[in-house]
Design a protein around this motif. Structure first.
Motif: not given
Length: 249
Positions: A69-91
């Motif tokens: 994984y890269s820092k960009e992968d974590l940044d992607f999660i943070e960027k989209h974690i509040s998107d519609d229908k994204i309901i959690g962090i996993g796996e």
């Protein structure tokens, strides 16, 4: 109707995901939570939840991806974690099954994603294999974070600890395996479970050896109901209430 709360309905596993969805509908499964595991699958999760009305998503980096994984992968999660229908962090989580050489790197990645869950008030989907005590210890560092222990198959004492911490237990096809001890725990943990397939993995008996699908939630549900002498309606009520409590859907 039931929800498959943990599946990997990616194009690399299924030629026709719409067929998988239709098969599930015909077997009393009408909602799906698909989990990401790495940068590539997180992008696909985001695309799928936009395309399929009954699908929701979680974004995360699996511990087995810790060296890629890269820092960009974590940044992607943070960027989209509040998107519609994204309901959690996993796996997310810890996996020492193949050794502990990357133990510290796994723990760092785990904490980084728990920090995101804490910051954005999102539930987590926890993978823990051969790493029970470290998983518990790290989760206790984040008392405001709650979620699901994916593919729970641990001793009852561990289950009690997770329940005490506010987590639900994800039960899948493992409960139907002839050598599984899970059926002996069902009566106690029933109020705290949700159902999942982990498709395409962990196909329930008697279909082991074939690719798992969300439709087999019904097989898992029927097995649990037969063991506990309860109705499908009662099990659906319990599990759907737990899903609503964790994921707000």
């Amino acid at each position: 109707m039931f929800c498959d709360t943990h599946c990997h309905l990616y194009g690399q596993y299924y030629d026709d995901i719409n067929l998988v969805i239709n098969n599930a509908f015909e077997n009393k499964v009408n909602r799906f939570i698909v989990d990401g595991c790495d940068g590539k699958s997180n992008v696909e999760v985001l695309e799928k939840v936009k395309e399929i009305p009954t699908m929701f998503g979680c974004l995360g980096i699996h511990p087995e991806s810790v060296l890629e994984y890269s820092k960009e992968d974590l940044d992607f999660i943070e960027k989209h974690i509040s998107d519609d229908k994204i309901i959690g962090i996993g796996e997310i989580g810890l996996d020492y099954h193949y050794g502990k050489e990357d133990k510290e790197a796994q723990q760092k990645l785990f904490r980084l994603q728990l920090e995101l869950a804490d910051k954005y008030h999102k539930p987590v989907v926890i993978h823990s294999r051969d790493a029970t005590q470290d998983t518990i210890n790290i989760l206790k560092e984040f008392p405001n974070v709650k979620g699901v222990i994916h593919s729970f198959s641990m001793p009852i004492e561990v289950g009690r600890e997770f329940i005490k911490m506010g987590y639900k237990l994800g039960i899948n096809g493992v409960v139907t395996f002839k050598n599984s001890h899970l059926k002996d725990l069902l009566k106690e943990i029933l109020p705290h479970i949700i159902l999942e397939t982990d498709s395409p993995y962990l196909t329930p008996h008697p279909y082991r050896g074939t690719k798992n699908e969300s439709k087999y939630i019904l097989v898992i549900a029927e097995f649990i109901c037969n063991e506990l002498n309860i109705s499908l309606k009662e099990l659906a009520l319990i599990t759907n209430n737990n899903i609503k409590e964790v994921f707000k859907i």
